[in-house]
Design an enzyme around this catalytic site. Structure first.
Site, PDB file in Angstrom:
ATOM      1  N   ARG A 223      10.105  -0.825 -28.448  1.00 22.39           N
ATOM      2  CA  ARG A 223      10.229  -0.281 -28.054  1.00 22.39           C
ATOM      3  C   ARG A 223      10.669   0.914 -28.027  1.00 22.39           C
ATOM      4  O   ARG A 223       9.299   1.794 -26.926  1.00 22.39           O
ATOM      5  CB  ARG A 223      11.426  -0.648 -28.026  1.00 22.39           C
ATOM      6  CG  ARG A 223      12.082  -1.942 -27.580  1.00 22.39           C
ATOM      7  CD  ARG A 223      13.895  -2.044 -27.155  1.00 22.39           C
ATOM      8  NE  ARG A 223      14.408  -3.185 -25.723  1.00 22.39           N
ATOM      9  CZ  ARG A 223      15.074  -3.302 -25.447  1.00 22.39           C
ATOM     10  NH1 ARG A 223      16.620  -2.739 -26.340  1.00 22.39           N
ATOM     11  NH2 ARG A 223      15.402  -4.450 -25.038  1.00 22.39           N
TER      12      ARG A 223
ATOM     13  N   LYS B  26      22.658 -19.585 -23.103  1.00 18.67           N
ATOM     14  CA  LYS B  26      23.131 -19.427 -22.067  1.00 18.67           C
ATOM     15  C   LYS B  26      22.875 -19.669 -20.836  1.00 18.67           C
ATOM     16  O   LYS B  26      22.367 -18.846 -20.100  1.00 18.67           O
ATOM     17  CB  LYS B  26      24.471 -18.232 -21.717  1.00 18.67           C
ATOM     18  CG  LYS B  26      25.303 -18.315 -23.292  1.00 18.67           C
ATOM     19  CD  LYS B  26      26.417 -16.511 -23.916  1.00 18.67           C
ATOM     20  CE  LYS B  26      27.917 -16.563 -23.219  1.00 18.67           C
ATOM     21  NZ  LYS B  26      28.321 -15.723 -23.121  1.00 18.67           N
TER      22      LYS B  26
ATOM     23  N   GLY C 285      15.156 -10.401 -24.901  1.00 12.16           N
ATOM     24  CA  GLY C 285      15.211 -10.176 -27.061  1.00 12.16           C
ATOM     25  C   GLY C 285      15.078 -11.322 -27.790  1.00 12.16           C
ATOM     26  O   GLY C 285      13.401 -11.178 -28.663  1.00 12.16           O
TER      27      GLY C 285
ATOM     28  N   GLY D 235      17.584  -8.344 -19.899  1.00 18.23           N
ATOM     29  CA  GLY D 235      18.644  -8.654 -19.533  1.00 18.23           C
ATOM     30  C   GLY D 235      18.373  -8.131 -17.990  1.00 18.23           C
ATOM     31  O   GLY D 235      17.983  -8.601 -16.432  1.00 18.23           O
TER      32      GLY D 235
HETATM   33  P1  ADP Z   1      17.007 -14.174 -25.079  1.00 19.48           P
HETATM   34  O1  ADP Z   1      17.326 -12.807 -26.144  1.00 19.48           O
HETATM   35  O2  ADP Z   1      15.118 -14.574 -25.218  1.00 19.48           O
HETATM   36  O3  ADP Z   1      16.869 -13.890 -23.436  1.00 19.48           O
HETATM   37  P2  ADP Z   1      19.142 -15.437 -25.719  1.00 19.48           P
HETATM   38  O4  ADP Z   1      19.637 -13.992 -25.991  1.00 19.48           O
HETATM   39  O5  ADP Z   1      19.671 -16.353 -24.348  1.00 19.48           O
HETATM   40  O6  ADP Z   1      17.382 -15.691 -25.576  1.00 19.48           O
HETATM   41  O7  ADP Z   1      18.727 -17.088 -27.370  1.00 19.48           O
HETATM   42  C1  ADP Z   1      18.495 -16.950 -28.168  1.00 19.48           C
HETATM   43  C2  ADP Z   1      19.407 -17.282 -29.072  1.00 19.48           C
HETATM   44  O8  ADP Z   1      19.392 -19.022 -28.915  1.00 19.48           O
HETATM   45  C3  ADP Z   1      19.098 -17.377 -30.525  1.00 19.48           C
HETATM   46  O9  ADP Z   1      19.829 -16.907 -31.148  1.00 19.48           O
HETATM   47  C4  ADP Z   1      18.816 -19.019 -30.830  1.00 19.48           C
HETATM   48  O10 ADP Z   1      18.726 -19.406 -31.951  1.00 19.48           O
HETATM   49  C5  ADP Z   1      19.468 -19.834 -30.072  1.00 19.48           C
HETATM   50  N1  ADP Z   1      19.667 -20.828 -29.432  1.00 19.48           N
HETATM   51  C6  ADP Z   1      18.688 -21.466 -28.824  1.00 19.48           C
HETATM   52  N2  ADP Z   1      18.559 -22.526 -28.602  1.00 19.48           N
HETATM   53  C7  ADP Z   1      19.212 -23.074 -29.575  1.00 19.48           C
HETATM   54  C8  ADP Z   1      20.218 -24.622 -29.992  1.00 19.48           C
HETATM   55  N3  ADP Z   1      19.389 -25.679 -29.008  1.00 19.48           N
HETATM   56  N4  ADP Z   1      21.113 -24.532 -30.898  1.00 19.48           N
HETATM   57  C9  ADP Z   1      22.131 -23.466 -31.182  1.00 19.48           C
HETATM   58  N5  ADP Z   1      20.973 -22.193 -31.345  1.00 19.48           N
HETATM   59  C10 ADP Z   1      20.262 -22.313 -29.815  1.00 19.48           C
HETATM   60 MG    MG Z   2      19.297 -12.679 -26.886  1.00 19.08          MG
END
Ligand code: ADP
Ligand code: MG
Length: 400
Positions: free
Chosen positions: A37, A199, A352, A375
């Site tokens: 960043r 989520k 992230g 976000g």
């Molecule tokens: P991003 O930051 O790319 O938007 P998120 O924050 O929504 O992604 O999700 C990332 C997290 O989701 C990571 O910490 C990852 O370990 C967790 N995750 C993804 N798939 C699973 C799973 N099947 N079970 C538990 N945790 C998961």
């Molecule tokens: Mg994340």
């Protein structure tokens, strides 16, 4: 152009307030763990310095909750920035106040001051006008490169802008708007979205907005667990959102009505704990009551790779599994590599954790665009390109 580029602002010999998003991960020892960043803002910083601006840089870091917290100091960030530029960066020991004012008034053309963490003051997140006016008093020109904070209406992203006569966007912010807007315009097809992560509740709005644009949606990660459960599959002890099953079902129905193919995993990597050293591959129907589904399986990964090789436009958000552990990282890294390998497609990723996976896979330069805002990129897509508060604040010509 609705927002002025920093390239067209009169900045010679002026005091320029540059809001950035230096909310970087720190190492346990307090160093900068990932400077992506910081590096992403260098074109704007160098441009302003070369034009002889007196540069006041400001950012938030972490969640200090409106009071000073040594663990969230921007000191290591300032040190890293100085290293990258080969130039001194003077850190004010507070975001506003006598110390900050002194540091700013001592600046000469071409020099840099970094204000201390904006969130050390409660006025930042409260968008307090008094705090905003203090920040504004330091500058003649306001420039934002803080895409990652543009979805928040805080004092430094929105409140202060009306008190600074001249404002515009830095090169990073313009690139973010450009690439994300391209996804929302006329794109080459097939347009494939890959969505994963933790989520459903955070991302359902984006999923729905993408439904009207994409040809295929590939879903993995814990997100897929919720959808698979909604279809009636047993998921054992897997991470999922049990209160979101009805929403997941209605989303799948909507996708069917709109002829968008939603591809869910056909197989999964399961384990009985995160430390289980013998993970198994099972078909979606084969998850046991004690199992955790932690990655997409090899058949799913191959199917996703095929779709990604054929795509001409790709948007990726959210890892395909618990990629922080090597045993459950294969699906995420293979998807990342498949996106990086498609040189004919417009490839954009945000989030992230997704960005981290792309960096760990050594693919940073291989995508058309890697968004610095998680976000913010999702809200931009969810709002169909409606300017985020921190972008809209740059547009208005009124001054007060
Ligand atoms: P991003 O930051 O790319 O938007 P998120 O924050 O929504 O992604 O999700 C990332 C997290 O989701 C990571 O910490 C990852 O370990 C967790 N995750 C993804 N798939 C699973 C799973 N099947 N079970 C538990 N945790 C998961
Ligand atoms: Mg994340």
């Amino acid at each position: 152009m609705p927002v002025k580029s920093v390239a067209n602002l009169p900045v010679e010999g002026t005091r320029v307030f540059l809001r950035v998003d230096y909310n970087v991960p720190l190492t346990p020892a307090g160093g900068v763990a990932d400077d992506a960043r910081i590096r992403a803002t260098l074109p704007t910083v160098r441009h302003l310095l070369a034009r002889g601006a007196r540069l006041i840089i400001a950012s938030h870091l972490g969640r200090p909750g409106g009071k000073p917290d040594a663990a969230a100091s921007l000191e290591p960030v300032g040190a890293r920035l100085a290293e990258l530029l080969g130039q001194d960066v003077v850190l004010a020991d507070e975001p506003v106040g006598d110390g900050a004012r002194k540091v700013v008034s001592d600046l000469r053309d071409g020099q840099i001051a970094l204000l201390e963490n904006l969130r050390f003051h409660p006025g930042e997140e409260a968008n307090d006008d008094g705090f905003a006016r203090q920040l504004a008093s330091y500058a003649d020109v306001y420039v934002s490169d803080a895409f990652g904070a543009a979805h928040r209406a805080h004092a430094s992203t929105v409140g202060m802008t009306k008190h600074v006569g001249v404002r515009g966007a830095g090169f990073l912010l313009l690139a973010e708007i450009d690439f994300l807007s391209r996804l929302l315009g006329t794109v080459e097809r097939p347009f494939v979205a890959v969505i994963g992560g933790a989520k459903v509740s955070d991302k359902l709005g984006v999923l729905e907005s993408l439904l009207g644009r994409v040809d295929k949606m590939l879903i993995g990660g814990a997100m897929a667990n919720t959808f698979l459960r909604a279809q009636g599959h047993e998921l054992g002890r897997s991470k999922l959102e049990a209160e979101k099953l009805a929403l997941a079902r209605s989303f799948l129905k909507k996708a069917g009505d709109q002829n968008v193919a939603v591809v869910l995993p056909s197989d999964l990597v399961v384990a009985t704990s995160l430390d289980d050293d013998a993970p198994r591959v099972v078909p979606v129907g084969g998850v046991g009551p004690a199992d955790l589904a932690l990655d997409i399986g090899p058949a799913t990964t191959r199917a996703f790779e095929d779709e990604l090789a054929r795509a001409r436009t790709i948007f990726w958000n959210g890892p395909m599994g618990l990629f922080e552990r090597a045993a459950f990282a294969e699906g995420t890294f293979r998807v990342a590599r498949a996106i990086g390998a498609n040189r004919r497609a417009l490839t954009v990723a945000g989030g992230g954790d997704s960005a981290l996976a792309i960096e760990q896979a050594g693919l940073v330069g291989k995508l058309s665009h890697l968004s610095t805002g998680g976000g913010a990129s999702l809200e931009f897509i969810e709002g169909n390109g409606k300017p985020l508060p921190g972008i809209a604040a740059l547009e208005t010509e009124e001054t007060r």
